[in-house]
Design an enzyme around this catalytic site. Structure first.
Site, PDB file in Angstrom:
ATOM      1  N   ARG A  67       0.837  -1.168  -0.120  1.00  0.00           N
ATOM      2  CA  ARG A  67      -0.084   0.013  -0.201  1.00  0.00           C
ATOM      3  C   ARG A  67       0.967   1.099   0.015  1.00  0.00           C
ATOM      4  O   ARG A  67       2.081   1.149   0.454  1.00  0.00           O
ATOM      5  CB  ARG A  67      -1.034   0.012   1.129  1.00  0.00           C
ATOM      6  CG  ARG A  67      -1.840  -1.418   1.239  1.00  0.00           C
ATOM      7  CD  ARG A  67      -2.797  -1.016   2.748  1.00  0.00           C
ATOM      8  NE  ARG A  67      -3.722  -2.214   2.655  1.00  0.00           N
ATOM      9  CZ  ARG A  67      -3.151  -3.478   3.268  1.00  0.00           C
ATOM     10  NH1 ARG A  67      -1.919  -3.494   3.811  1.00  0.00           N
ATOM     11  NH2 ARG A  67      -4.030  -4.422   3.437  1.00  0.00           N
ATOM     12  N   LYS A 121      -2.025  -2.888   7.715  1.00  0.00           N
ATOM     13  CA  LYS A 121      -3.266  -2.541   8.849  1.00  0.00           C
ATOM     14  C   LYS A 121      -3.390  -3.558   9.959  1.00  0.00           C
ATOM     15  O   LYS A 121      -3.072  -4.642   9.824  1.00  0.00           O
ATOM     16  CB  LYS A 121      -4.332  -2.744   7.793  1.00  0.00           C
ATOM     17  CG  LYS A 121      -4.469  -1.893   6.856  1.00  0.00           C
ATOM     18  CD  LYS A 121      -5.900  -2.081   6.175  1.00  0.00           C
ATOM     19  CE  LYS A 121      -6.205  -0.772   5.045  1.00  0.00           C
ATOM     20  NZ  LYS A 121      -7.428  -0.891   4.153  1.00  0.00           N
ATOM     21  N   HIS A 123      -3.870  -8.820   2.945  1.00  0.00           N
ATOM     22  CA  HIS A 123      -5.353  -8.804   3.012  1.00  0.00           C
ATOM     23  C   HIS A 123      -5.915  -9.886   4.153  1.00  0.00           C
ATOM     24  O   HIS A 123      -5.285 -10.940   4.305  1.00  0.00           O
ATOM     25  CB  HIS A 123      -6.128  -9.464   1.513  1.00  0.00           C
ATOM     26  CG  HIS A 123      -5.873  -8.591   0.695  1.00  0.00           C
ATOM     27  ND1 HIS A 123      -6.216  -8.819  -0.718  1.00  0.00           N
ATOM     28  CD2 HIS A 123      -5.998  -7.030   0.558  1.00  0.00           C
ATOM     29  CE1 HIS A 123      -6.175  -7.860  -1.275  1.00  0.00           C
ATOM     30  NE2 HIS A 123      -5.944  -6.528  -0.821  1.00  0.00           N
ATOM     31  N   ARG A 165      -0.488  -1.503  -7.376  1.00  0.00           N
ATOM     32  CA  ARG A 165      -0.548  -2.314  -6.474  1.00  0.00           C
ATOM     33  C   ARG A 165      -1.677  -3.509  -7.160  1.00  0.00           C
ATOM     34  O   ARG A 165      -1.239  -4.740  -6.907  1.00  0.00           O
ATOM     35  CB  ARG A 165      -1.279  -2.157  -5.023  1.00  0.00           C
ATOM     36  CG  ARG A 165      -1.616  -2.951  -4.164  1.00  0.00           C
ATOM     37  CD  ARG A 165      -2.210  -2.282  -2.744  1.00  0.00           C
ATOM     38  NE  ARG A 165      -2.963  -2.943  -1.951  1.00  0.00           N
ATOM     39  CZ  ARG A 165      -2.423  -3.931  -1.076  1.00  0.00           C
ATOM     40  NH1 ARG A 165      -1.205  -4.034  -0.985  1.00  0.00           N
ATOM     41  NH2 ARG A 165      -3.340  -4.559  -0.354  1.00  0.00           N
ATOM     42  N   TYR A 188      -9.138 -10.227  -8.091  1.00  0.00           N
ATOM     43  CA  TYR A 188      -8.243 -10.134  -8.985  1.00  0.00           C
ATOM     44  C   TYR A 188      -8.490 -11.359  -9.824  1.00  0.00           C
ATOM     45  O   TYR A 188      -7.856 -11.315 -10.961  1.00  0.00           O
ATOM     46  CB  TYR A 188      -6.876  -9.856  -8.425  1.00  0.00           C
ATOM     47  CG  TYR A 188      -6.483  -8.831  -7.655  1.00  0.00           C
ATOM     48  CD1 TYR A 188      -6.455  -7.667  -8.301  1.00  0.00           C
ATOM     49  CD2 TYR A 188      -6.557  -8.740  -6.272  1.00  0.00           C
ATOM     50  CE1 TYR A 188      -6.336  -6.573  -7.685  1.00  0.00           C
ATOM     51  CE2 TYR A 188      -6.335  -7.824  -5.606  1.00  0.00           C
ATOM     52  CZ  TYR A 188      -6.173  -6.628  -6.331  1.00  0.00           C
ATOM     53  OH  TYR A 188      -6.201  -5.343  -5.479  1.00  0.00           O
ATOM     54  N   HIS A 211      -2.356   2.783  -5.999  1.00  0.00           N
ATOM     55  CA  HIS A 211      -3.346   1.798  -5.916  1.00  0.00           C
ATOM     56  C   HIS A 211      -3.179   0.844  -7.283  1.00  0.00           C
ATOM     57  O   HIS A 211      -3.430  -0.306  -7.133  1.00  0.00           O
ATOM     58  CB  HIS A 211      -4.597   2.114  -5.408  1.00  0.00           C
ATOM     59  CG  HIS A 211      -5.048   1.007  -4.393  1.00  0.00           C
ATOM     60  ND1 HIS A 211      -4.473   0.543  -3.164  1.00  0.00           N
ATOM     61  CD2 HIS A 211      -6.030   0.329  -4.494  1.00  0.00           C
ATOM     62  CE1 HIS A 211      -5.079  -0.171  -2.660  1.00  0.00           C
ATOM     63  NE2 HIS A 211      -6.104  -0.581  -3.439  1.00  0.00           N
TER      64      HIS A 211
END
Length: 295
Positions: free
Chosen positions: A159, A183, A285, A262, A294, A259
Protein backbone atom coordinates in the site's frame (compact mmCIF):
# COMPACT_ATOMS: atom_id res chain seq x y z
CA UNK A 1 -48.31 13.46 0.38
CA UNK A 2 -46.10 13.21 3.44
CA UNK A 3 -48.00 13.88 6.67
CA UNK A 4 -46.92 16.23 9.43
CA UNK A 5 -46.48 13.22 11.72
CA UNK A 6 -44.19 11.61 9.16
CA UNK A 7 -42.11 14.77 8.85
CA UNK A 8 -41.80 14.95 12.63
CA UNK A 9 -40.50 11.36 12.82
CA UNK A 10 -37.91 12.03 10.13
CA UNK A 11 -36.90 15.32 11.78
CA UNK A 12 -36.42 13.54 15.13
CA UNK A 13 -34.20 10.95 13.47
CA UNK A 14 -32.15 13.61 11.67
CA UNK A 15 -31.74 15.56 14.90
CA UNK A 16 -30.38 12.43 16.55
CA UNK A 17 -27.89 11.98 13.69
CA UNK A 18 -26.65 15.54 14.04
CA UNK A 19 -26.58 15.82 17.84
CA UNK A 20 -25.73 12.32 19.08
CA UNK A 21 -23.69 10.99 16.19
CA UNK A 22 -22.20 14.29 15.06
CA UNK A 23 -23.22 13.72 11.43
CA UNK A 24 -22.08 16.40 9.00
CA UNK A 25 -24.64 18.71 7.42
CA UNK A 26 -24.17 17.07 4.03
CA UNK A 27 -24.84 13.64 5.54
CA UNK A 28 -28.00 14.87 7.26
CA UNK A 29 -29.19 16.46 4.00
CA UNK A 30 -28.58 13.21 2.10
CA UNK A 31 -30.61 11.24 4.67
CA UNK A 32 -33.36 13.86 4.49
CA UNK A 33 -33.64 13.54 0.70
CA UNK A 34 -33.75 9.74 0.78
CA UNK A 35 -36.26 9.55 3.62
CA UNK A 36 -38.50 12.25 2.15
CA UNK A 37 -38.60 10.26 -1.08
CA UNK A 38 -39.45 7.10 0.87
CA UNK A 39 -42.14 8.82 2.95
CA UNK A 40 -43.79 10.24 -0.17
CA UNK A 41 -44.00 6.75 -1.70
CA UNK A 42 -45.45 4.92 1.31
CA UNK A 43 -47.98 7.63 2.16
CA UNK A 44 -49.23 7.96 -1.42
CA UNK A 45 -48.69 4.70 -3.30
CA UNK A 46 -49.21 2.55 -0.17
CA UNK A 47 -51.46 4.87 1.86
CA UNK A 48 -49.56 4.05 5.04
CA UNK A 49 -48.26 6.18 7.89
CA UNK A 50 -44.53 5.85 8.59
CA UNK A 51 -45.17 4.31 12.00
CA UNK A 52 -47.56 1.67 10.59
CA UNK A 53 -45.34 0.30 7.82
CA UNK A 54 -45.10 -3.43 7.10
CA UNK A 55 -42.12 -5.19 5.49
CA UNK A 56 -44.11 -5.53 2.26
CA UNK A 57 -44.41 -1.73 2.04
CA UNK A 58 -40.65 -1.26 2.21
CA UNK A 59 -40.16 -4.05 -0.32
CA UNK A 60 -42.60 -2.35 -2.66
CA UNK A 61 -40.60 0.87 -2.32
CA UNK A 62 -37.35 -0.86 -3.24
CA UNK A 63 -39.04 -2.53 -6.21
CA UNK A 64 -40.33 0.85 -7.38
CA UNK A 65 -36.77 2.20 -7.33
CA UNK A 66 -35.64 -0.69 -9.52
CA UNK A 67 -38.53 -0.03 -11.90
CA UNK A 68 -37.39 3.60 -12.12
CA UNK A 69 -33.98 2.40 -13.29
CA UNK A 70 -31.96 3.32 -10.19
CA UNK A 71 -28.68 1.47 -9.82
CA UNK A 72 -28.23 -1.29 -7.20
CA UNK A 73 -25.83 0.99 -5.30
CA UNK A 74 -28.42 3.78 -5.10
CA UNK A 75 -31.17 1.37 -4.07
CA UNK A 76 -28.93 -0.09 -1.38
CA UNK A 77 -28.16 3.40 -0.05
CA UNK A 78 -31.85 4.32 0.13
CA UNK A 79 -32.71 1.05 1.87
CA UNK A 80 -29.93 1.71 4.37
CA UNK A 81 -31.48 5.09 5.21
CA UNK A 82 -34.87 3.43 5.77
CA UNK A 83 -33.31 0.79 8.00
CA UNK A 84 -31.55 3.45 10.08
CA UNK A 85 -34.84 5.31 10.49
CA UNK A 86 -36.74 2.26 11.75
CA UNK A 87 -33.89 1.18 13.99
CA UNK A 88 -34.18 4.60 15.64
CA UNK A 89 -37.99 4.47 15.85
CA UNK A 90 -37.89 1.00 17.41
CA UNK A 91 -35.29 2.12 19.97
CA UNK A 92 -37.48 5.08 20.88
CA UNK A 93 -40.54 2.84 21.26
CA UNK A 94 -42.40 4.61 18.47
CA UNK A 95 -42.83 1.35 16.56
CA UNK A 96 -43.16 -2.00 18.29
CA UNK A 97 -41.16 -3.92 15.70
CA UNK A 98 -38.62 -2.86 13.11
CA UNK A 99 -40.26 -3.67 9.74
CA UNK A 100 -36.94 -3.47 7.86
CA UNK A 101 -35.33 -6.42 9.66
CA UNK A 102 -34.68 -9.34 7.34
CA UNK A 103 -35.31 -7.48 4.11
CA UNK A 104 -32.85 -8.44 1.37
CA UNK A 105 -31.11 -5.53 -0.26
CA UNK A 106 -30.21 -5.32 -3.95
CA UNK A 107 -27.11 -7.21 -4.95
CA UNK A 108 -24.28 -4.89 -5.90
CA UNK A 109 -21.70 -6.14 -8.33
CA UNK A 110 -18.09 -5.66 -7.30
CA UNK A 111 -16.27 -3.28 -9.61
CA UNK A 112 -13.11 -4.68 -11.11
CA UNK A 113 -9.89 -2.97 -10.03
CA UNK A 114 -8.22 -0.71 -12.55
CA UNK A 115 -4.87 -2.07 -13.60
CA UNK A 116 -2.12 -1.86 -16.22
CA UNK A 117 -0.62 -4.46 -18.51
CA UNK A 118 2.90 -5.76 -18.01
CA UNK A 119 4.06 -3.74 -21.00
CA UNK A 120 2.50 -0.57 -19.61
CA UNK A 121 4.16 -1.02 -16.22
CA UNK A 122 7.47 -1.66 -17.97
CA UNK A 123 7.01 1.60 -19.86
CA UNK A 124 6.34 3.52 -16.65
CA UNK A 125 9.42 2.06 -14.98
CA UNK A 126 11.59 2.71 -18.03
CA UNK A 127 10.42 6.34 -18.10
CA UNK A 128 11.27 6.76 -14.41
CA UNK A 129 14.71 5.22 -14.97
CA UNK A 130 15.39 7.46 -17.99
CA UNK A 131 14.77 10.54 -15.85
CA UNK A 132 17.96 9.78 -13.89
CA UNK A 133 20.28 10.16 -16.87
CA UNK A 134 22.05 13.49 -17.12
CA UNK A 135 20.96 14.71 -13.70
CA UNK A 136 23.09 15.78 -10.77
CA UNK A 137 22.85 17.06 -7.23
CA UNK A 138 19.45 17.14 -5.60
CA UNK A 139 17.69 16.54 -8.90
CA UNK A 140 19.53 13.24 -9.26
CA UNK A 141 18.64 12.22 -5.72
CA UNK A 142 14.97 12.96 -6.32
CA UNK A 143 15.03 10.99 -9.59
CA UNK A 144 16.76 8.03 -7.93
CA UNK A 145 14.36 8.11 -5.00
CA UNK A 146 11.31 8.15 -7.26
CA UNK A 147 12.66 5.34 -9.43
CA UNK A 148 13.36 3.32 -6.27
CA UNK A 149 9.79 3.92 -5.03
CA UNK A 150 8.30 2.74 -8.34
CA UNK A 151 10.42 -0.41 -8.39
CA UNK A 152 9.59 -1.22 -4.75
CA UNK A 153 5.88 -0.64 -5.26
CA UNK A 154 5.60 -2.93 -8.26
CA UNK A 155 7.93 -5.56 -6.78
CA UNK A 156 6.03 -5.85 -3.50
CA UNK A 157 2.45 -4.65 -4.00
CA UNK A 158 2.68 -2.54 -0.86
CA UNK A 159 0.00 0.00 0.00
CA UNK A 160 1.28 3.50 -0.71
CA UNK A 161 1.10 4.42 2.99
CA UNK A 162 3.25 1.38 3.80
CA UNK A 163 5.75 2.31 1.09
CA UNK A 164 6.37 5.96 1.93
CA UNK A 165 6.35 5.18 5.67
CA UNK A 166 9.00 2.46 5.52
CA UNK A 167 11.42 2.76 8.47
CA UNK A 168 15.16 2.39 7.89
CA UNK A 169 15.03 -0.66 10.14
CA UNK A 170 13.60 -2.68 7.20
CA UNK A 171 17.13 -2.65 5.78
CA UNK A 172 18.40 -4.86 8.60
CA UNK A 173 18.96 -8.47 7.67
CA UNK A 174 18.43 -10.04 4.27
CA UNK A 175 17.88 -7.38 1.61
CA UNK A 176 15.97 -9.91 -0.50
CA UNK A 177 13.00 -9.60 1.88
CA UNK A 178 11.32 -6.72 3.66
CA UNK A 179 9.22 -6.96 6.81
CA UNK A 180 6.17 -4.75 6.31
CA UNK A 181 3.85 -3.59 9.08
CA UNK A 182 0.39 -3.25 7.59
CA UNK A 183 -3.16 -2.62 8.74
CA UNK A 184 -3.88 -3.55 12.32
CA UNK A 185 -0.15 -3.79 13.04
CA UNK A 186 0.04 -7.11 11.17
CA UNK A 187 3.50 -7.94 9.85
CA UNK A 188 4.25 -9.75 6.59
CA UNK A 189 7.27 -10.61 4.48
CA UNK A 190 7.51 -9.32 0.92
CA UNK A 191 10.28 -10.28 -1.50
CA UNK A 192 12.40 -7.81 -3.46
CA UNK A 193 13.36 -8.70 -7.01
CA UNK A 194 16.77 -7.84 -8.46
CA UNK A 195 15.72 -4.55 -10.13
CA UNK A 196 14.14 -3.30 -6.89
CA UNK A 197 17.24 -4.22 -4.86
CA UNK A 198 19.49 -2.47 -7.37
CA UNK A 199 17.32 0.66 -7.36
CA UNK A 200 17.32 0.69 -3.56
CA UNK A 201 21.11 0.31 -3.41
CA UNK A 202 21.65 3.17 -5.88
CA UNK A 203 19.29 5.45 -3.96
CA UNK A 204 20.92 4.67 -0.61
CA UNK A 205 24.42 5.07 -1.98
CA UNK A 206 23.70 8.66 -3.05
CA UNK A 207 21.36 9.57 -0.20
CA UNK A 208 23.84 8.45 2.45
CA UNK A 209 26.99 9.69 0.73
CA UNK A 210 26.83 13.23 2.03
CA UNK A 211 28.20 14.50 -1.25
CA UNK A 212 27.01 17.85 -2.59
CA UNK A 213 25.04 18.43 0.59
CA UNK A 214 22.62 15.67 -0.35
CA UNK A 215 22.79 13.50 2.74
CA UNK A 216 19.61 13.19 4.75
CA UNK A 217 20.11 12.88 8.48
CA UNK A 218 21.23 9.30 8.99
CA UNK A 219 19.56 9.36 12.39
CA UNK A 220 16.21 9.62 10.65
CA UNK A 221 13.98 6.62 11.28
CA UNK A 222 12.53 6.80 7.76
CA UNK A 223 13.83 5.21 4.58
CA UNK A 224 12.41 8.10 2.55
CA UNK A 225 12.80 11.10 4.90
CA UNK A 226 11.25 14.45 4.11
CA UNK A 227 10.60 17.83 5.66
CA UNK A 228 6.87 17.01 5.89
CA UNK A 229 5.08 16.96 9.22
CA UNK A 230 5.22 13.15 9.15
CA UNK A 231 8.98 13.19 8.69
CA UNK A 232 8.79 11.08 5.54
CA UNK A 233 7.62 11.48 1.96
CA UNK A 234 3.84 11.86 1.90
CA UNK A 235 1.57 9.60 -0.10
CA UNK A 236 0.01 12.68 -1.71
CA UNK A 237 3.40 13.87 -2.98
CA UNK A 238 4.24 10.43 -4.36
CA UNK A 239 0.82 10.11 -6.02
CA UNK A 240 1.26 13.48 -7.74
CA UNK A 241 4.76 12.54 -8.91
CA UNK A 242 3.30 9.33 -10.33
CA UNK A 243 0.68 11.33 -12.25
CA UNK A 244 3.46 13.47 -13.73
CA UNK A 245 5.40 10.35 -14.69
CA UNK A 246 2.35 8.86 -16.39
CA UNK A 247 2.08 11.96 -18.60
CA UNK A 248 5.77 11.65 -19.54
CA UNK A 249 5.14 7.99 -20.40
CA UNK A 250 2.20 8.89 -22.63
CA UNK A 251 -0.61 7.66 -20.36
CA UNK A 252 -3.82 9.31 -19.27
CA UNK A 253 -2.88 10.32 -15.69
CA UNK A 254 -6.36 9.28 -14.51
CA UNK A 255 -5.42 5.67 -15.31
CA UNK A 256 -2.36 5.64 -13.04
CA UNK A 257 -2.14 5.77 -9.25
CA UNK A 258 -0.18 3.96 -6.52
CA UNK A 259 -3.16 1.66 -5.97
CA UNK A 260 -3.32 0.82 -9.68
CA UNK A 261 0.28 -0.42 -9.45
CA UNK A 262 -0.70 -2.51 -6.42
CA UNK A 263 -3.51 -3.98 -8.52
CA UNK A 264 -1.07 -4.63 -11.37
CA UNK A 265 1.28 -6.47 -9.00
CA UNK A 266 -1.51 -8.81 -7.86
CA UNK A 267 -3.05 -9.32 -11.30
CA UNK A 268 0.27 -10.10 -12.97
CA UNK A 269 1.23 -12.62 -10.28
CA UNK A 270 -2.06 -14.48 -10.68
CA UNK A 271 -1.78 -14.36 -14.47
CA UNK A 272 1.54 -16.16 -14.10
CA UNK A 273 0.05 -18.91 -11.98
CA UNK A 274 0.71 -17.68 -8.43
CA UNK A 275 -1.35 -19.24 -5.64
CA UNK A 276 -4.25 -17.06 -4.50
CA UNK A 277 -3.42 -17.46 -0.81
CA UNK A 278 0.20 -16.53 -1.46
CA UNK A 279 -0.96 -13.32 -3.15
CA UNK A 280 -3.30 -12.69 -0.21
CA UNK A 281 -0.33 -12.86 2.17
CA UNK A 282 1.81 -10.59 0.00
CA UNK A 283 -0.94 -7.96 -0.21
CA UNK A 284 -1.72 -8.14 3.50
CA UNK A 285 -5.41 -8.89 2.99
CA UNK A 286 -7.10 -10.18 6.14
CA UNK A 287 -9.86 -11.88 4.10
CA UNK A 288 -9.15 -13.90 0.97
CA UNK A 289 -12.43 -12.70 -0.57
CA UNK A 290 -10.75 -9.31 -1.00
CA UNK A 291 -8.01 -10.97 -3.04
CA UNK A 292 -10.44 -13.02 -5.13
CA UNK A 293 -11.53 -9.94 -7.09
CA UNK A 294 -8.25 -10.18 -9.01
CA UNK A 295 -9.27 -13.57 -10.40
Amino acid sequence: MQTAAGRDLIDSFLEMLAVERGAAANTVDAYRRDLTDYAYFVTTARAQALAAIKPADIQAYIQSLAADGLSPATRARKLSAVRQLYKFLAAEGIVADDPSIGLAGPKRGRSLPRTLSVAEVDRLIATARARISGTGGRERLRALRFYCLIELLYATGMRVSELVGLPRSVLAGDRRMLVITGKGGRERLVPLNAPARAALDDYLALNDSGGDGLSRALASKWLFPSTSAEGHLTRQRFAQDLKDLSIDAGFDPERVSPHVLRHAFASHLLDRGADLRAVQQLLGHADISTTEIYT
